[in-house]
Design a protein around this motif. Structure first.
Motif, PDB file in Angstrom:
ATOM      1  N   ASN A  44     155.814  55.777  64.803  1.00 20.23           N
ATOM      2  CA  ASN A  44     154.652  55.369  64.408  1.00 20.23           C
ATOM      3  C   ASN A  44     154.094  55.699  62.987  1.00 20.23           C
ATOM      4  OD1 ASN A  44     154.405  58.152  65.142  1.00 20.23           O
ATOM      5  ND2 ASN A  44     152.264  58.001  66.149  1.00 20.23           N
ATOM      6  N   ASN A  45     154.712  56.944  62.273  1.00 16.58           N
ATOM      7  CA  ASN A  45     154.389  57.542  61.181  1.00 16.58           C
ATOM      8  C   ASN A  45     154.935  56.465  60.241  1.00 16.58           C
ATOM      9  OD1 ASN A  45     152.969  59.768  62.147  1.00 16.58           O
ATOM     10  ND2 ASN A  45     154.713  61.209  61.589  1.00 16.58           N
ATOM     11  N   GLU A  48     152.976  53.251  59.991  1.00 13.08           N
ATOM     12  CA  GLU A  48     152.041  53.418  59.291  1.00 13.08           C
ATOM     13  C   GLU A  48     152.155  53.275  57.594  1.00 13.08           C
ATOM     14  OE1 GLU A  48     148.432  56.498  58.624  1.00 13.08           O
ATOM     15  OE2 GLU A  48     149.187  56.284  60.571  1.00 13.08           O
ATOM     16  N   LEU A  49     153.338  54.304  57.227  1.00 10.65           N
ATOM     17  CA  LEU A  49     153.597  54.260  56.016  1.00 10.65           C
ATOM     18  C   LEU A  49     153.902  52.866  55.335  1.00 10.65           C
ATOM     19  CD1 LEU A  49     154.084  56.266  53.505  1.00 10.65           C
ATOM     20  CD2 LEU A  49     156.302  56.424  54.495  1.00 10.65           C
ATOM     21  N   ASN A  51     153.346  49.926  56.338  1.00 10.73           N
ATOM     22  CA  ASN A  51     152.347  48.910  56.186  1.00 10.73           C
ATOM     23  C   ASN A  51     151.119  49.356  55.254  1.00 10.73           C
ATOM     24  OD1 ASN A  51     153.023  46.887  58.228  1.00 10.73           O
ATOM     25  ND2 ASN A  51     152.504  48.596  59.694  1.00 10.73           N
ATOM     26  N   SER A  52     150.919  50.594  55.185  1.00  9.46           N
ATOM     27  CA  SER A  52     149.602  50.905  54.336  1.00  9.46           C
ATOM     28  C   SER A  52     150.221  51.401  52.724  1.00  9.46           C
ATOM     29  CB  SER A  52     148.913  52.112  54.909  1.00  9.46           C
ATOM     30  OG  SER A  52     149.931  53.176  54.836  1.00  9.46           O
ATOM     31  N   HIS A  53     151.473  51.751  52.676  1.00  9.49           N
ATOM     32  CA  HIS A  53     152.133  52.135  51.412  1.00  9.49           C
ATOM     33  C   HIS A  53     152.923  51.050  50.677  1.00  9.49           C
ATOM     34  CE1 HIS A  53     152.997  54.924  48.224  1.00  9.49           C
ATOM     35  NE2 HIS A  53     154.446  54.835  48.627  1.00  9.49           N
ATOM     36  N   SER A  57     152.155  46.431  47.971  1.00  4.93           N
ATOM     37  CA  SER A  57     151.866  47.483  46.930  1.00  4.93           C
ATOM     38  C   SER A  57     152.222  46.891  45.484  1.00  4.93           C
ATOM     39  CB  SER A  57     152.692  48.871  47.126  1.00  4.93           C
ATOM     40  OG  SER A  57     152.438  49.683  46.011  1.00  4.93           O
ATOM     41  N   HIS A  78     153.521  56.263  41.675  1.00  2.58           N
ATOM     42  CA  HIS A  78     152.308  56.927  42.179  1.00  2.58           C
ATOM     43  C   HIS A  78     151.259  57.385  41.143  1.00  2.58           C
ATOM     44  CE1 HIS A  78     154.388  57.619  46.067  1.00  2.58           C
ATOM     45  NE2 HIS A  78     155.251  58.084  45.444  1.00  2.58           N
TER      46      HIS A  78
END
Length: 180
Positions: A44-45, A48-49, A51-53, A57, A78
């Protein structure tokens, strides 16, 4: 971001189809040993990373080989105002082939020209001097040590080294290369 081609590689946005390949790269403890992604091994980590990061991007890019069209790593910025901190990683099968330096020269141009960064900085653990040599090949300047930190997982003491490239120096280097 559009797709960018180098001699041997395609640099492109991360796609949903990259999930498994990127997961395999980031789950390899030797690949992530000195990166910010040491703790994403839980399913799950990572999801999430991803999809969100990584997905969608403008700062994260997949690296794939032209011949196999397989994702072999990533390169990312970054942003911190007009500066950016650089992170990259390659699958072990791609180590030692000059891929990061090849990608880096092209991506520095993208960072300065398209993303309007004035400065790009990259860090590496002194225990991994090959990463520092790659930064030199990208035209970056050695800033030396920025501190010593114990690893939260192993207790191993790491000296963190830094390199930078400013837009001004990048422009000067490119002007002198074109004059030759």
């Amino acid at each position: 971001m559009r797709q960018i081609t180098t001699e041997r590689l395609l640099i492109r946005p991360i796609q949903i189809e990259d999930f498994n390949d990127l997961q395999a790269i980031l789950y390899d403890p030797l690949v992530v040993r000195y990166t910010r992604y040491r703790n994403v091994q839980a399913e799950n980590n990572f999801a999430e990373l991803f999809n969100s990061h990584f997905l969608g991007s403008i700062y994260s890019f997949g690296i794939e080989t032209k011949d196999t069209h397989q994702l072999i790593g990533f390169y990312e910025f970054h942003p911190e105002g007009y500066s950016a901190l650089l992170t990259y990683a390659l699958a072990q099968s791609a180590w030692g082939k000059g891929f990061v330096a090849e990608v880096g020269k092209t991506m520095m141009a993208y960072g300065f020209e398209d993303l309007n960064f004035e400065r790009v900085e990259a860090h590496y653990a002194s225990l991994n001097p090959r990463s520092g040599r790659v930064m030199e090949k990208m035209g970056m300047t050695d800033l030396g040590s920025i501190g010593t930190f114990p690893s939260p997982h192993t207790g191993e003491v790491r000296t963190v080294m830094a390199y930078e490239l400013t837009k001004e120096n990048w422009l000067l280097n490119n002007a002198s290369e074109q004059a030759v």
